[in-house]
Structures are given as structure tokens and as C-alpha cells.
Design a protein around this motif. Structure first.
Motif, PDB file in Angstrom:
ATOM      1  N   VAL A  16      83.113  43.695  79.804  1.00  0.00           N
ATOM      2  CA  VAL A  16      82.075  42.712  79.469  1.00  0.00           C
ATOM      3  C   VAL A  16      80.922  43.336  78.944  1.00  0.00           C
ATOM      4  O   VAL A  16      80.296  42.674  78.099  1.00  0.00           O
ATOM      5  CB  VAL A  16      82.022  41.752  80.767  1.00  0.00           C
ATOM      6  CG1 VAL A  16      80.976  40.721  80.646  1.00  0.00           C
ATOM      7  CG2 VAL A  16      83.253  41.039  81.274  1.00  0.00           C
ATOM      8  N   THR A  17      80.294  44.409  79.521  1.00  0.00           N
ATOM      9  CA  THR A  17      79.123  44.995  79.298  1.00  0.00           C
ATOM     10  C   THR A  17      79.074  45.326  77.754  1.00  0.00           C
ATOM     11  O   THR A  17      78.352  44.908  76.872  1.00  0.00           O
ATOM     12  CB  THR A  17      78.801  46.109  79.963  1.00  0.00           C
ATOM     13  OG1 THR A  17      78.850  45.615  81.347  1.00  0.00           O
ATOM     14  CG2 THR A  17      77.520  46.751  79.680  1.00  0.00           C
ATOM     15  N   MET A  18      80.234  46.180  77.431  1.00  0.00           N
ATOM     16  CA  MET A  18      80.503  46.729  76.190  1.00  0.00           C
ATOM     17  C   MET A  18      80.706  45.657  75.087  1.00  0.00           C
ATOM     18  O   MET A  18      80.084  45.646  73.751  1.00  0.00           O
ATOM     19  CB  MET A  18      81.771  47.492  76.057  1.00  0.00           C
ATOM     20  CG  MET A  18      81.520  48.955  76.836  1.00  0.00           C
ATOM     21  SD  MET A  18      80.201  49.913  75.994  1.00  0.00           S
ATOM     22  CE  MET A  18      79.130  50.369  77.346  1.00  0.00           C
ATOM     23  N   MET A  19      81.509  44.563  75.255  1.00  0.00           N
ATOM     24  CA  MET A  19      81.583  43.526  74.592  1.00  0.00           C
ATOM     25  C   MET A  19      80.196  42.681  74.057  1.00  0.00           C
ATOM     26  O   MET A  19      80.298  42.374  73.023  1.00  0.00           O
ATOM     27  CB  MET A  19      82.738  42.486  75.019  1.00  0.00           C
ATOM     28  CG  MET A  19      84.125  43.099  75.124  1.00  0.00           C
ATOM     29  SD  MET A  19      85.360  41.992  75.701  1.00  0.00           S
ATOM     30  CE  MET A  19      85.587  41.054  74.346  1.00  0.00           C
ATOM     31  N   VAL A  20      79.439  42.711  75.036  1.00  0.00           N
ATOM     32  CA  VAL A  20      78.146  41.966  74.696  1.00  0.00           C
ATOM     33  C   VAL A  20      77.431  42.922  73.925  1.00  0.00           C
ATOM     34  O   VAL A  20      76.972  42.276  72.859  1.00  0.00           O
ATOM     35  CB  VAL A  20      77.469  41.562  76.022  1.00  0.00           C
ATOM     36  CG1 VAL A  20      75.896  41.296  75.931  1.00  0.00           C
ATOM     37  CG2 VAL A  20      78.325  40.732  76.869  1.00  0.00           C
ATOM     38  N   LEU A  21      77.450  43.963  74.238  1.00  0.00           N
ATOM     39  CA  LEU A  21      76.612  45.124  73.563  1.00  0.00           C
ATOM     40  C   LEU A  21      77.390  45.064  72.039  1.00  0.00           C
ATOM     41  O   LEU A  21      76.438  45.026  71.057  1.00  0.00           O
ATOM     42  CB  LEU A  21      76.819  46.328  74.098  1.00  0.00           C
ATOM     43  CG  LEU A  21      76.617  47.691  73.101  1.00  0.00           C
ATOM     44  CD1 LEU A  21      75.141  47.622  72.998  1.00  0.00           C
ATOM     45  CD2 LEU A  21      76.870  48.796  73.836  1.00  0.00           C
ATOM     46  N   GLY A  22      78.593  44.973  71.739  1.00  0.00           N
ATOM     47  CA  GLY A  22      79.148  45.170  70.591  1.00  0.00           C
ATOM     48  C   GLY A  22      78.743  43.832  69.609  1.00  0.00           C
ATOM     49  O   GLY A  22      78.693  43.893  68.632  1.00  0.00           O
ATOM     50  N   VAL A  23      78.949  42.677  70.037  1.00  0.00           N
ATOM     51  CA  VAL A  23      78.682  41.429  69.568  1.00  0.00           C
ATOM     52  C   VAL A  23      77.244  41.341  69.162  1.00  0.00           C
ATOM     53  O   VAL A  23      76.978  41.322  67.755  1.00  0.00           O
ATOM     54  CB  VAL A  23      79.137  40.013  70.368  1.00  0.00           C
ATOM     55  CG1 VAL A  23      78.444  39.065  69.618  1.00  0.00           C
ATOM     56  CG2 VAL A  23      80.604  40.206  70.210  1.00  0.00           C
ATOM     57  N   VAL A  24      76.363  41.880  69.951  1.00  0.00           N
ATOM     58  CA  VAL A  24      74.845  41.774  69.431  1.00  0.00           C
ATOM     59  C   VAL A  24      74.490  42.670  68.432  1.00  0.00           C
ATOM     60  O   VAL A  24      73.857  42.663  67.418  1.00  0.00           O
ATOM     61  CB  VAL A  24      74.268  41.835  70.812  1.00  0.00           C
ATOM     62  CG1 VAL A  24      72.636  42.019  70.482  1.00  0.00           C
ATOM     63  CG2 VAL A  24      74.363  40.589  71.685  1.00  0.00           C
ATOM     64  N   LEU A  25      74.940  43.957  68.765  1.00  0.00           N
ATOM     65  CA  LEU A  25      74.617  45.180  67.629  1.00  0.00           C
ATOM     66  C   LEU A  25      75.476  44.931  66.156  1.00  0.00           C
ATOM     67  O   LEU A  25      74.620  44.938  65.331  1.00  0.00           O
ATOM     68  CB  LEU A  25      75.369  46.448  68.070  1.00  0.00           C
ATOM     69  CG  LEU A  25      74.720  47.537  69.033  1.00  0.00           C
ATOM     70  CD1 LEU A  25      75.498  48.714  69.150  1.00  0.00           C
ATOM     71  CD2 LEU A  25      73.376  47.889  68.516  1.00  0.00           C
TER      72      LEU A  25
END
Ligand SMILES: [Zn+2]
Length: 326
Positions: A197-206
Motif C-alpha cells: 500500500v505504501t509503495m503504491m501510493v508513493l508510485g502513483v503520486v511520484l
């Protein structure tokens, strides 16, 4: 910048400590994981990116230290330098040279890339791919680069000495923080879920913030001429291939580290992002004076424009319709 750095690291630290030590139910863990992903992106936008461009400070050590934040968050600052500072900043939106356009066969961001039938759905599924980018970056791409350095047409020397030490120390720190420490307090499935979940939020935003500046309808995708040269000079090329968004929105500007002023960032990457709002007025006036198209979207307008660009690139019939300048 020092206060901003402190604020973002405090946000990151509190989210991490809360998630690892105090989250014992999903409804506490979920907002903390989202908050951690957003804070990690914030470190990238406002601290590491400026440091990596030597724009954070006049002191070399401050710049280097802030660029190392990337190593602590899972990505190699050594390979990022070649991918971002050289391949992307020198050749934005030039197919084959700008590595940011490379998403593999699964998507088509440039009109000069090969088209597949399933790309007609990419405006829906590419967001999911964006969400997986940091996982691939930290756990696959960096190790691949270590074995076979080289990004597109950009030559990359294999890291040596302290660069090697920093690469492995960063990976160890990240794996320790993301997996080893949480596993002392939680089950494997829980750690895997909240890591995802953490990495997916990071990925979409970045990915989205960077896409809104280059992969939108207002940007161009020029190619070199027969002599292997670009038709426009370097600065004009940066303006033609880049689009600002949400200028004047203080909150967006604060969070994305001035990357909504991406035209100014591409023209003056060595200037700290806090100065971009003032510089933008001068750049826009100069562009208008010289008849160079200068575009700025709202945040919502930029998101729609990126969606429409993906939809257009998913249709093979539109392959050659993108003009060299617009
Ligand atoms: Zn940059």
C-alpha cells in the motif's frame, strides 16, 4: 528549506513509527501507510530532487546529503543521477534518449514508440503500472543497472568506491526498515500488505506529478533531424516539451517541491525550487516575447490532459499526427 526538510522528515518519521509500532488494526494502518507513501514522495520532490540537482544549498555536502535520502528510501541516487539529470534533463520527450518515456511494451507514451492493440486501454491501466514503479525500481531495476549499467543512449560507468558502499548501505537500510524491523512486530502477510500500500501510493503520486509536466497534450515530442540535430536550441526545446500546472497554488507548490513549475525547473535545474514562482513570471514573459508556446494547466486540467494523451497514444492511427512544434 531547512524548516521544510524538518517538517517532511517529521511527517515521514511519525507515519513510519505509527505504522510499525502502534498500528494493530487495519483502520489505523491504512491511513498511516497512505501518509507514509505521501511523505516518502514529499522527500523525493522537495529534498532529494533539489539535492540531486545541487540546487538545495550552496554547500556541496548539504546537496550530497539530501540526495542520499533517495538511497535510504530504496532507490539508488547514483543511477538516478544518470537517469534523471542526464538522460531526462538533456533530452526531455526525445524518444530513445529520455528514459522517462520508457515504460516497456505495456504502455506507449510517445507518438514515435511502437503501438500494440491493447494500448487502447492504457488510459485505464497505466495508473496501476505507475503504482508498481517504486517496487520495481528498488528491488529490480537498480540491481539490473549494477550488473549492466547504461540508460537508453546514456553511458553509465559502473559505480566504484564510496558509490558502491552507498548503493549497498542504502539497500540494506531500506530492506531493514521496510521488512526486517516490521517483521519483529507483525506477521509476514501484514508487512507485505502495508509495504505494498505504501509503495503504491508513493508510485502513483511520484509518476503522476512527473507525467503532468511532459506526457500531456500541450507538450511536444520532437525528434532529431537527418543530421542528428534538434531543430530548436536547448532552452526552446525545454519549453516546448514541458508544461507547468497549478501555478499559484501554494499547497501544491509546497508539496510537489516546485515540480508544478517544471518549465522553470528544466531551464534552471540548479536553482532551488522555492524561487520558481518568481522566476516563472519572467520566463513566461520572455517566452511570449519570442513567440514560444508556454503552457500552464490547473491540476485537474493537467490530469485530464494526461488521460487524453494516454488515450490518444493508445490509438495507432494517431501515431504521426503529433507535430514537431505546437
Ligand atoms: Zn529534475
Amino acid at each position: 528549506m531547512y524548516l521544510k526538510t524538518l517538517t517532511i522528515f517529521a511527517w515521514l518519521g511519525l507515519s513510519y513509527v505509527g505504522l510499525v509500532f502502534f498500528a494493530h488494526s487495519w483502520y489505523v494502518a491504512l491511513p498511516l501507510a497512505i501518509s507514509l507513501g505521501l511523505a516518502m514522495a514529499g522527500v523525493g520532490f522537495s529534498i532529494q530532487h533539489d539535492g540531486g540537482h545541487n540546487a538545495y544549498s550552496e554547500r556541496r555536502l548539504v546537496n550530497r546529503a539530501s540526495s542520499w535520502a533517495l538511497d535510504m528510501l530504496g532507490g539508488s541516487s547514483y543511477f538516478w543521477h544518470y537517469k534523471h539529470n542526464i538522460a531526462h534533463h538533456t533530452y526531455p520527450n526525445i524518444s530513445g534518449a529520455d528514459d522517462d518515456l520508457v515504460v516497456g511494451w505495456i504502455g506507449r507514451l510517445s507518438p514515435h514508440d511502437r503501438s500494440h492493440g491493447f494500448h487502447r486501454f492504457q488510459q485505464f491501466y497505466l495508473w496501476f503500472l505507475y503504482s508498481l514503479l517504486p517496487i520495481r525500481w528498488a528491488l529490480i531495476d537498480d540491481f539490473h543497472s549494477m550488473i549492466d549499467p547504461g540508460i537508453g543512449q546514456t553511458k553509465v560507468p559502473r559505480p566504484r568506491g564510496w558509490d558502491q558502499v552507498r548503493f549497498w548501505a542504502g539497500k540494506a537500510f531500506f530492506i531493514g526498515g521496510a521488512f526486517v524491523l516490521p517483521l519483529l512486530f507483525h506477521k509476514v502477510g501484514e508487512v507485505a500488505l502495508w509495504y505494498l500500500v505504501t509503495m503504491m501510493v508513493l508510485g502513483v503520486v511520484l509518476a503522476t506529478v512527473f507525467q503532468l509536466a511532459h506526457c500531456v497534450e500541450e507538450a511536444t515530442f520532437p525528434l532529431p533531424n537527418e543530421a542528428g540535430k534538434m531543430d530548436h536550441d536547448w532552452a526552446t526545446h525545454q519549453v516546448l516539451t514541458t508544461v507547468d500546472f497549478s501555478r499559484g497554488n501554494g499547497l501544491v507548490t509546497w508539496y510537489v517541491g516546485g515540480l508544478n513549475y517544471q518549465i522553470e525547473h528544466h531551464l534552471f535545474p540548479h536553482i532551488c525550487h522555492v524561487h520558481y514562482p518568481k522566476i516563472a513570471e519572467i520566463v513566461e514573459a520572455a517566452a511570449r516575447k519570442h513567440g514560444i508556446p508556454y503552457h500552464c494547466n490547473s491540476t485537474w486540467g493537467a490530469l485530464r490532459s494526461h488521460y487524453r494523451w494516454l488515450r490518444r497514444m493508445g490509438r495507432p492511427a494517431t501515431a504521426a499526427t503529433q507535430p514537431a512544434t505546437a
